[in-house]
Scaffold this motif. Structure first.
Motif, mmCIF file in Angstrom:
data_model
loop_
_atom_site.group_PDB
_atom_site.id
_atom_site.type_symbol
_atom_site.label_atom_id
_atom_site.label_comp_id
_atom_site.label_asym_id
_atom_site.label_seq_id
_atom_site.Cartn_x
_atom_site.Cartn_y
_atom_site.Cartn_z
ATOM 1 N N LEU A 21 10.627 10.382 -2.013
ATOM 2 C CA LEU A 21 9.425 9.575 -1.811
ATOM 3 C C LEU A 21 9.718 8.086 -1.993
ATOM 4 N N GLU A 22 10.483 7.760 -3.040
ATOM 5 C CA GLU A 22 10.827 6.353 -3.283
ATOM 6 C C GLU A 22 11.640 5.786 -2.123
ATOM 7 N N SER A 23 12.457 6.632 -1.507
ATOM 8 C CA SER A 23 13.278 6.164 -0.391
ATOM 9 C C SER A 23 12.411 5.722 0.778
ATOM 10 N N VAL A 24 11.260 6.383 0.971
ATOM 11 C CA VAL A 24 10.346 6.000 2.045
ATOM 12 C C VAL A 24 9.813 4.589 1.808
ATOM 13 N N SER A 25 9.332 4.334 0.582
ATOM 14 C CA SER A 25 8.803 3.009 0.242
ATOM 15 C C SER A 25 9.903 1.953 0.295
ATOM 16 N N TRP A 26 11.084 2.304 -0.226
ATOM 17 C CA TRP A 26 12.211 1.365 -0.240
ATOM 18 C C TRP A 26 12.643 1.006 1.175
ATOM 19 N N THR A 27 12.631 1.997 2.077
ATOM 20 C CA THR A 27 13.019 1.745 3.462
ATOM 21 C C THR A 27 12.077 0.744 4.122
ATOM 22 N N GLN A 28 10.768 0.864 3.866
ATOM 23 C CA GLN A 28 9.804 -0.082 4.419
ATOM 24 C C GLN A 28 10.047 -1.489 3.877
ATOM 25 N N ALA A 29 10.322 -1.588 2.559
ATOM 26 C CA ALA A 29 10.591 -2.898 1.961
ATOM 27 C C ALA A 29 11.868 -3.514 2.540
ATOM 28 N N VAL A 30 12.906 -2.697 2.696
ATOM 29 C CA VAL A 30 14.168 -3.191 3.259
ATOM 30 C C VAL A 30 13.966 -3.649 4.696
ATOM 31 N N ARG A 31 13.182 -2.883 5.444
ATOM 32 C CA ARG A 31 12.914 -3.251 6.838
ATOM 33 C C ARG A 31 12.250 -4.621 6.926
ATOM 34 N N LEU A 80 0.828 -1.210 0.000
ATOM 35 C CA LEU A 80 0.000 0.000 0.000
ATOM 36 C C LEU A 80 0.864 1.264 0.000
ATOM 37 N N LEU A 81 1.931 1.260 0.786
ATOM 38 C CA LEU A 81 2.832 2.401 0.818
ATOM 39 C C LEU A 81 3.481 2.604 -0.549
ATOM 40 N N ALA A 82 3.929 1.521 -1.169
ATOM 41 C CA ALA A 82 4.542 1.623 -2.493
ATOM 42 C C ALA A 82 3.542 2.118 -3.533
ATOM 43 N N LEU A 83 2.283 1.680 -3.429
ATOM 44 C CA LEU A 83 1.242 2.116 -4.369
ATOM 45 C C LEU A 83 1.026 3.624 -4.280
ATOM 46 N N ALA A 84 0.874 4.130 -3.058
ATOM 47 C CA ALA A 84 0.636 5.561 -2.876
ATOM 48 C C ALA A 84 1.815 6.381 -3.391
ATOM 49 N N VAL A 85 3.032 5.941 -3.085
ATOM 50 C CA VAL A 85 4.228 6.665 -3.505
ATOM 51 C C VAL A 85 4.351 6.670 -5.026
ATOM 52 N N ASN A 86 4.175 5.507 -5.652
ATOM 53 C CA ASN A 86 4.349 5.417 -7.098
ATOM 54 C C ASN A 86 3.290 6.199 -7.865
ATOM 55 N N LEU A 87 2.071 6.229 -7.353
ATOM 56 C CA LEU A 87 1.021 6.996 -8.015
ATOM 57 C C LEU A 87 1.350 8.487 -8.004
ATOM 58 N N ALA A 88 1.789 8.992 -6.851
ATOM 59 C CA ALA A 88 2.152 10.409 -6.761
ATOM 60 C C ALA A 88 3.348 10.731 -7.664
ATOM 61 N N ILE A 89 4.334 9.842 -7.660
ATOM 62 C CA ILE A 89 5.531 10.078 -8.459
ATOM 63 C C ILE A 89 5.212 10.023 -9.951
ATOM 64 N N ALA A 90 4.344 9.108 -10.361
ATOM 65 C CA ALA A 90 3.998 8.976 -11.775
ATOM 66 C C ALA A 90 3.412 10.278 -12.319
ATOM 67 N N ASP A 133 9.241 -17.540 -0.088
ATOM 68 C CA ASP A 133 8.042 -17.938 -0.817
ATOM 69 C C ASP A 133 6.984 -16.831 -0.805
ATOM 70 N N ASP A 134 7.392 -15.605 -0.423
ATOM 71 C CA ASP A 134 6.497 -14.457 -0.481
ATOM 72 C C ASP A 134 6.976 -13.527 -1.593
ATOM 73 N N PRO A 135 6.396 -13.640 -2.803
ATOM 74 C CA PRO A 135 6.884 -12.830 -3.927
ATOM 75 C C PRO A 135 6.511 -11.363 -3.822
ATOM 76 N N THR A 136 5.545 -11.015 -2.973
ATOM 77 C CA THR A 136 5.108 -9.623 -2.914
ATOM 78 C C THR A 136 6.197 -8.717 -2.358
ATOM 79 N N VAL A 137 6.799 -9.119 -1.249
ATOM 80 C CA VAL A 137 7.826 -8.274 -0.652
ATOM 81 C C VAL A 137 9.060 -8.220 -1.552
ATOM 82 N N LYS A 138 9.388 -9.329 -2.216
ATOM 83 C CA LYS A 138 10.529 -9.327 -3.142
ATOM 84 C C LYS A 138 10.259 -8.405 -4.316
ATOM 85 N N THR A 139 9.020 -8.411 -4.822
ATOM 86 C CA THR A 139 8.674 -7.557 -5.952
ATOM 87 C C THR A 139 8.789 -6.085 -5.573
ATOM 88 N N VAL A 140 8.236 -5.709 -4.411
ATOM 89 C CA VAL A 140 8.307 -4.307 -3.974
ATOM 90 C C VAL A 140 9.757 -3.892 -3.751
#
Length: 323
Positions: free
Chosen positions: A128-138, A13-23, A159-166
């Protein structure tokens, strides 16, 4: 939904909000500056936004309970929608970036206007991307620490492709922003639009590589990948120590969803056991396995003689001399 699933949803959800604003910001800046690299980055963010939507679908649909039509549950739905997300990254992002790059490099030279707008948008996008990336790294680091693995090893076997994809798309986004900055900057300094086009082509290559890696991961999970090797070895050692079991003949596992494993164990039991003793032993072993490893979703125990030549040949054909 489990706490792990809840964290994955938060990350997406965080990545979605960030990417929409950035786009939106990149698209406006691309039109104003006429930069191919900026337009390629806008397409990149649009692709990432579609990707997050697909990942949310994956998370929601994969949590459905098993039913008559799907007795092993819907866990693999997460792999299917994550595969579509990888395709989205390539089709929506990489292809457009290649188009803009080739058009700029081999087409008529375009004059750059208002490069300062491009620099400002790229700086905002990077923050903005750094915020989403930080959550994924965490989340990745927490998962790796829980399993006693390095980050790279965790990403390889997770076996969780969602976090790897983000994680991968956010990492690619940060690198892509640096490439776009370099393309706009060199165009600004030299007056040649070729640098802008080259940056767009490199962004296309970056997205294509990310899409290929993610598609390969989800392809393996959809086909039916073995469970975590640590889990397989631990279960094997546990079964070898069961008093009624003389030998573990074969052990088949398959990831049927995130944190969900199908296990089939072929065991050579003590021939002195009666039918009743064998049944009770199987029930006890099943309960012990589930108690020790909650990821085991379904457990099948099959009594077999280890001397059977046909079974032995099938096992050796699968594992070779490893056994």
């Amino acid at each position: 939904m489990s706490s792990k699933g809840g964290e994955s949803t938060l990350t997406v959800l965080l990545a979605l909000a960030v990417n929409l604003a950035i786009a939106v910001l990149k698209a406006i800046a691309g039109v104003i500056t006429g930069s191919a690299a900026m337009l390629a980055e806008a397409a990149h963010s649009v692709a990432d936004t579609f990707t997050e939507g697909l990942l949310l679908t994956a998370l929601r649909r994969s949590e459905r309970p098993a039913d008559r039509r799907h007795p092993f549950g819907y866990g693999k739905d997460r792999y299917f929608w994550s595969l579509l997300a990888a395709v989205s990254i390539f089709v929506s992002g990489a292809v457009f970036a290649f188009y803009e790059g080739f058009r700029t490099v081999f087409g008529e030279s375009a004059e750059q206007t208002n490069p300062g707008v491009g620099y400002a948008v790229l700086a905002i996008a990077f923050a903005l991307e750094s915020v989403s990336w930080t959550q994924a790294v965490r989340q990745v680091r927490r998962g790796a620490r829980a399993e006693g693995r390095s980050v790279l090893a965790f990403l390889r076997v997770s076996d969780d492709p969602t976090v790897k994809t983000v994680f991968m798309e956010d990492s690619a986004a940060l690198v892509g922003l640096l490439l776009a900055f370099g393309g706009i900057g060199l165009h600004h300094l030299t007056g040649s639009a070729v640098w802008d086009g080259v940056a767009s082509l490199l962004i296309g290559v970056l997205l294509a590589v990310a899409a290929y890696v993610l598609a390969g991961t989800n392809r393996g999970l959809l086909i039916g990948r073995q469970a975590d090797p640590h889990l397989v070895r631990a279960v094997w050692d546990h079964l070898r120590g069961v008093p009624e079991v003389e030998q573990v003949v074969d052990l088949l596992t398959m990831a049927v969803g995130t944190d969900r494993v199908l296990l089939c164990a072929r065991l050579d039991f003590d021939d002195a056991l009666s039918a009743g003793d064998l049944e009770r032993a199987c029930v006890r072993i099943d309960a012990d396995l589930r108690a020790r490893w909650p990821d085991l979703d379904e457990v099948f125990l099959e009594p077999v003689p280890r001397t059977d030549p046909e079974l032995r040949s099938r096992v050796l054909a699968r594992y070779g001399n490893v056994l």
